[in-house]
Design an enzyme around this catalytic site. Structure first.
Site: not given
Ligand code: 5RP
Length: 226
Positions: A84, A106
């Site tokens: 993630d 998540e």
């Molecule tokens: C979504 C999240 C994402 O992991 C976080 O916002 C990072 O996103 P991105 O890769 O678009 O910068 O926590 O809820």
């Protein structure tokens, strides 16, 4: 290496994360623009995995569109790895997440995974969490009370909107975004806020921190281990 755009850095770390995917297993998949790059890369090895457990409707749709089977988290006892992104990550692997409003799912998938591999570009690495507005998923009837609790700590709170109305998460709840806090002790902060009535999930990931961070930079992918 020449200077890469943020989008190219996301592609780089999304592809680098493939080496943490265990053949023959189910992989935990996060949410966001960096994870989208990972999902696209995962499609290239989809015949080598059983499928994925997803942390959002958006990721589920992307996975399925690419022919990757998505399993219900309740049917899987444990995952070897969860991949993630993050909005901020510090040098201990503690993170702020939830910019994409998927923080609750998540955290659930992270909790059922033995290893959390965070993929991010180097702008996400911070000394202390709190510059990025902290997302907090709340039950709507508790929003004002939770807002006052953050204000008493010195925070400024806004209700996240989408198309001029409160954003509704995949779980049917709302998101407060909190600025003005320096989160010096992420473990204690997460435990504290999680106890407030009406808080579904606070976007500090300290109890479910990253074990590895693949950080995209113009000099390539750096691997941080925590
Ligand atoms: C979504 C999240 C994402 O992991 C976080 O916002 C990072 O996103 P991105 O890769 O678009 O910068 O926590 O809820």
């Amino acid at each position: 290496m020449s200077t890469l755009s943020q989008d190219e850095l996301k592609t780089l770390v999304g592809q680098a994360a493939l080496k943490y995917v265990v053949p023959g297993e189910i992989v935990g998949v996060g949410t966001g623009s960096t994870v989208n790059k990972f999902i696209d890369a995962l499609a290239s090895i989809k015949d080598q995995i059983k499928g994925a457990v997803s942390s959002s409707v958006a990721s589920t749709e992307r996975l399925q569109a690419l022919g990757i089977a998505v399993f219900d988290s309740n049917d899987i006892a444990e995952l070897s790895v969860y991949i993630d992104g993050a909005d901020e990550i510090d040098h201990q692997g503690y993170m702020i997440k939830g910019g994409g409003a998927a923080l609750t799912r998540e955290k659930i998938v992270a909790a059922q995974s033995r290893q959390f591999v965070c993929i991010a570009d180097e702008t996400k690495l911070v000394q202390c969490l709190g510059t990025f507005a902290l997302p907090v998923e709340v039950i709507p009837m508790a929003a004002q009370r939770v807002k006052r609790q953050f204000e008493a700590m010195g925070g400024q709170v806004v209700l996240r909107l989408k198309n001029a109305v409160p954003l509704v998460t995949d779980n049917g709840q709302h998101i407060l975004d909190v600025t003005g806090l320096k989160i010096a002790d992420p473990l204690a902060f997460e435990s504290l806020v999680n106890q407030w009535p009406g808080v579904v999930t606070v976007g500090v990931f300290a109890h479910q921190k990253a074990h590895i961070c693949l950080l995209g930079s113009s000099s390539g992918v750096k691997t941080l281990s925590f």
